[in-house]
Scaffold this motif. Structure first.
Motif, mmCIF file in Angstrom:
data_model
loop_
_atom_site.group_PDB
_atom_site.id
_atom_site.type_symbol
_atom_site.label_atom_id
_atom_site.label_comp_id
_atom_site.label_asym_id
_atom_site.label_seq_id
_atom_site.Cartn_x
_atom_site.Cartn_y
_atom_site.Cartn_z
ATOM 1 N N THR A 48 0.828 -1.203 0.000
ATOM 2 C CA THR A 48 0.000 0.000 0.000
ATOM 3 C C THR A 48 0.863 1.254 0.000
ATOM 4 O OG1 THR A 48 -1.791 -1.153 1.165
ATOM 5 C CG2 THR A 48 -1.792 1.255 1.259
ATOM 6 N N ARG A 49 1.920 1.241 0.798
ATOM 7 C CA ARG A 49 2.819 2.402 0.841
ATOM 8 C C ARG A 49 3.571 2.572 -0.476
ATOM 9 N NH1 ARG A 49 3.155 0.460 6.027
ATOM 10 N NH2 ARG A 49 4.995 -0.824 5.597
ATOM 11 N N ALA A 50 3.697 1.483 -1.223
ATOM 12 C CA ALA A 50 4.347 1.566 -2.540
ATOM 13 C C ALA A 50 3.361 1.920 -3.648
ATOM 14 C CB ALA A 50 5.031 0.237 -2.859
ATOM 15 N N GLY A 51 2.089 2.180 -3.260
ATOM 16 C CA GLY A 51 1.099 2.607 -4.237
ATOM 17 C C GLY A 51 0.229 1.496 -4.784
ATOM 18 N N TRP A 52 0.402 0.258 -4.295
ATOM 19 C CA TRP A 52 -0.366 -0.894 -4.783
ATOM 20 C C TRP A 52 -1.412 -1.252 -3.733
ATOM 21 C CZ3 TRP A 52 0.328 -3.987 -9.273
ATOM 22 C CH2 TRP A 52 -0.399 -5.184 -9.284
ATOM 23 N N GLU A 53 -2.675 -1.107 -4.081
ATOM 24 C CA GLU A 53 -3.740 -1.389 -3.122
ATOM 25 C C GLU A 53 -4.288 -2.792 -3.357
ATOM 26 O OE1 GLU A 53 -4.905 0.413 -0.659
ATOM 27 O OE2 GLU A 53 -4.033 2.396 -1.003
ATOM 28 N N PRO A 54 -3.992 -3.782 -2.495
ATOM 29 C CA PRO A 54 -4.520 -5.128 -2.696
ATOM 30 C C PRO A 54 -6.026 -5.168 -2.460
ATOM 31 C CG PRO A 54 -3.392 -4.979 -0.585
ATOM 32 C CD PRO A 54 -3.138 -3.684 -1.286
ATOM 33 N N THR A 55 -6.720 -5.803 -3.361
ATOM 34 C CA THR A 55 -8.172 -5.935 -3.206
ATOM 35 C C THR A 55 -8.496 -7.120 -2.303
ATOM 36 O OG1 THR A 55 -8.466 -7.449 -5.074
ATOM 37 C CG2 THR A 55 -8.450 -5.076 -5.560
ATOM 38 N N THR A 56 -9.721 -7.157 -1.839
ATOM 39 C CA THR A 56 -10.151 -8.288 -1.007
ATOM 40 C C THR A 56 -10.052 -9.596 -1.769
ATOM 41 O OG1 THR A 56 -11.634 -6.903 0.320
ATOM 42 C CG2 THR A 56 -12.105 -9.268 0.253
ATOM 43 N N ALA A 57 -10.442 -9.575 -3.031
ATOM 44 C CA ALA A 57 -10.369 -10.796 -3.838
ATOM 45 C C ALA A 57 -8.924 -11.260 -4.004
ATOM 46 C CB ALA A 57 -10.996 -10.560 -5.213
ATOM 47 N N GLU A 58 -7.992 -10.331 -4.141
ATOM 48 C CA GLU A 58 -6.581 -10.701 -4.278
ATOM 49 C C GLU A 58 -6.044 -11.301 -2.981
ATOM 50 O OE1 GLU A 58 -5.250 -7.417 -7.664
ATOM 51 O OE2 GLU A 58 -5.120 -6.926 -5.521
ATOM 52 N N ILE A 59 -6.439 -10.734 -1.857
ATOM 53 C CA ILE A 59 -5.998 -11.282 -0.571
ATOM 54 C C ILE A 59 -6.573 -12.681 -0.370
ATOM 55 C CG2 ILE A 59 -6.060 -10.969 1.936
ATOM 56 C CD1 ILE A 59 -6.178 -7.933 1.418
ATOM 57 N N GLU A 60 -7.841 -12.864 -0.717
ATOM 58 C CA GLU A 60 -8.455 -14.193 -0.599
ATOM 59 C C GLU A 60 -7.725 -15.203 -1.472
ATOM 60 O OE1 GLU A 60 -13.067 -12.811 0.370
ATOM 61 O OE2 GLU A 60 -12.441 -13.249 -1.688
ATOM 62 N N ARG A 61 -7.377 -14.815 -2.681
ATOM 63 C CA ARG A 61 -6.625 -15.692 -3.584
ATOM 64 C C ARG A 61 -5.280 -16.071 -2.986
ATOM 65 N NH1 ARG A 61 -4.222 -12.221 -8.046
ATOM 66 N NH2 ARG A 61 -2.988 -11.689 -6.190
ATOM 67 N N ASP A 62 -4.579 -15.085 -2.444
ATOM 68 C CA ASP A 62 -3.251 -15.329 -1.893
ATOM 69 C C ASP A 62 -3.296 -16.269 -0.698
ATOM 70 O OD1 ASP A 62 -2.405 -13.543 -3.813
ATOM 71 O OD2 ASP A 62 -2.075 -11.883 -2.402
ATOM 72 N N VAL A 63 -4.248 -16.044 0.193
ATOM 73 C CA VAL A 63 -4.346 -16.886 1.390
ATOM 74 C C VAL A 63 -4.722 -18.315 1.005
ATOM 75 C CG1 VAL A 63 -5.535 -17.224 3.592
ATOM 76 C CG2 VAL A 63 -4.877 -14.918 2.869
ATOM 77 N N LYS A 64 -5.586 -18.449 0.024
ATOM 78 C CA LYS A 64 -5.928 -19.790 -0.457
ATOM 79 C C LYS A 64 -4.697 -20.511 -0.980
ATOM 80 C CE LYS A 64 -9.061 -22.279 -3.559
ATOM 81 N NZ LYS A 64 -10.140 -22.152 -4.588
ATOM 82 N N ASP A 65 -3.840 -19.794 -1.702
ATOM 83 C CA ASP A 65 -2.585 -20.390 -2.166
ATOM 84 C C ASP A 65 -1.721 -20.837 -0.998
ATOM 85 O OD1 ASP A 65 -3.113 -20.172 -4.843
ATOM 86 O OD2 ASP A 65 -1.876 -18.401 -5.172
ATOM 87 N N LEU A 66 -1.569 -19.982 -0.008
ATOM 88 C CA LEU A 66 -0.711 -20.286 1.138
ATOM 89 C C LEU A 66 -1.253 -21.438 1.973
ATOM 90 C CD1 LEU A 66 0.080 -16.614 2.198
ATOM 91 C CD2 LEU A 66 1.708 -18.251 1.220
ATOM 92 N N PHE A 67 -2.549 -21.628 1.961
ATOM 93 C CA PHE A 67 -3.178 -22.670 2.772
ATOM 94 C C PHE A 67 -3.480 -23.942 1.981
ATOM 95 C CE2 PHE A 67 -5.053 -19.845 6.401
ATOM 96 C CZ PHE A 67 -3.769 -19.604 6.843
ATOM 97 N N GLY A 68 -2.753 -24.160 0.908
ATOM 98 C CA GLY A 68 -2.883 -25.424 0.188
ATOM 99 C C GLY A 68 -2.975 -25.308 -1.311
ATOM 100 N N GLY A 69 -3.402 -24.153 -1.818
ATOM 101 C CA GLY A 69 -3.580 -24.018 -3.259
ATOM 102 C C GLY A 69 -2.282 -24.122 -4.036
#
Length: 420
Positions: A391-412
């Motif tokens: 966010t401080r670098a100007g990139w605002e992660p969306t909720t859908a992007e965070i959900e995608r990332d966490v799914k990857d980390l938790f088995g995807g």
């Protein structure tokens, strides 16, 4: 200036809440445990006495108990649990991670731990039905699927596979082959008794029979990967039977069946034999062996986790260099908050989201509750900081992007790597 600081704090607070909610609610594929499909009956451990006699707590209790080891092991499981409860929860505050885990589990199950009443805890567990309790533990841990550790060399486990059983779809198998690689003379005798034409010496014909054995059990279990725990001194290439069997039988089998080979590196067995399973230790592994495997066999996929804290940075660097390497988990001695958070942050910063940062390594069903509860806290803190950096670098992660990332980390990410 004050307004700017307050606005920044509000944005971070909102981000933290969003990440915490997503991390808390995302189901996990627990890719390495020592749990069993309920069809294995008594091999699936659960309940307060199994929680208290878990080998993490046994090792800790021996630092407080004035009792000979042989006397301790001669006692019933219930009596051993009594001694551990008194030593670690009554006579001293239960501040270690293993002890806190027991309390977290009991608390989330709705039990009152303030009373320090072990008999009442036993009565509660005695009144539970396994299937209902299993569902409750999975729900509290937000665990969707569990990967077992399955060995044909286990005399209690093998008959269940031989007889056949109706699979619980929440449980999948991983084929463990430690005896095959670490004690070939004895394993060869067992394979011969089971109808495989092998002897103590390794030859091309013997390697083909070992592959036939691995194929039979991979199919029987529908194994998702093969695995072995290796000592710190493991080398590859090498002239040892372990390295030769790996090269001539295990890796060709994995290529043929499209299965990853998981190496859990750094276990020093029986540092203190008096403690039984609790007596194993840790050593720094020579990761040149893993590097050489990844480089020499690019068509093989390797899963890897290392037990020594000192190996973690080198492992991350290797993962940056070899796309056929997937690292996973903070297990055993690294599964304490201080080290697990350090490892998780290091992995995110070096290799991003192509990692499976944790698996429970649970031996007792109820441990799913605390191991995932505790790690989700670590995961949420680490991701909040990383998304804050974006966010401080100007990139605002969306909720859908965070959900995608966490799914990857938790088995995807693991499932994609394995081709599942």
């Amino acid at each position: 200036m004050v307004y700017t600081v307050k606005a920044s704090e509000r944005r971070r607070g909102a981000l933290a809440k969003r990440v915490e909610k997503i991390v808390a609610n995302t189901p996990v594929f627990d890719i390495h445990t020592h749990l069993y499909d309920p069809a294995f009956q008594e091999l699936l451990l659960w309940g307060i006495d199994d929680l208290l006699t878990y080998h993490y707590l046994v090792a800790e209790a021996f630092r407080q108990l004035d009792l000979p080891a042989e006397k301790f092991w001669s006692l019933t499981r219930t009596r051993r649990a009594d001694l551990i409860w008194d030593a670690l929860f009554v006579q001293h505050s239960p501040i270690s991670e293993a002890c806190r885990g027991v309390l977290t589990t009991l608390n989330l199950l709705g039990l009152d731990v303030k009373k320090r009443d072990l008999p009442s805890l036993r009565r509660w567990f005695a009144g539970q039905k396994l299937e209902k309790h299993l569902a409750r533990c999975l729900e509290l841990g937000r665990v969707e699927r569990i990967c077992m550790t399955n060995s044909p060399f286990d005399d209690l486990e093998r008959p269940v596979w031989d007889k056949g059983f109706r699979r619980d779809q929440r449980f999948v198998a991983a084929l463990r082959i430690d005896p095959l690689l670490l004690d070939w003379p004895q394993a060869a005798g067992r394979l011969a008794n089971w109808g495989y034409d092998v002897g103590p010496n390794l030859s091309a014909a013997v390697a083909r029979e070992v592959r036939r054995f691995l194929a039979d059990w991979s199919r029987r279990m529908d194994a998702k990967y093969l695995m072995v725990s290796l000592p710190p001194e493991f080398r590859f290439p090498d002239q040892t039977l372990c390295a030769q069997l790996m090269e001539q039988a295990v890796l060709p089998h994995c290529r043929e069946f499209g299965l990853p080979f998981a190496l859990m590196l750094g276990v020093k067995r029986a540092v203190n034999p008096q403690l039984g399973l609790a007596g194993d230790g840790v050593g720094r592994s020579h990761l040149e062996a893993l590097q050489n495997l990844c480089a020499a066999f690019p068509e093989n996929k390797f899963l890897a986790t290392v037990l020594s804290r000192e190996n973690q940075h080198e492992l991350c660097v290797l993962a940056r260099k070899f796309r056929n390497l997937h690292i996973f988990g903070c297990w055993w001695f690294t599964n304490v908050p201080l080290v697990a958070e350090e490892m998780t942050r290091m992995r995110l910063e070096l290799i991003g989201l192509s990692v499976t940062p944790q698996q429970s390594d649970a031996r007792v069903l109820d441990q799913l509750v605390y191991k995932w509860s505790h790690f989700r806290e670590i995961m949420a803190r680490a991701l909040t900081d990383k998304y804050g950096d974006l966010t401080r670098a100007g990139w605002e992660p969306t909720t859908a992007e965070i959900e995608r990332d966490v799914k990857d980390l938790f088995g995807g990410a693991f499932e994609r790597f394995c081709g599942m």
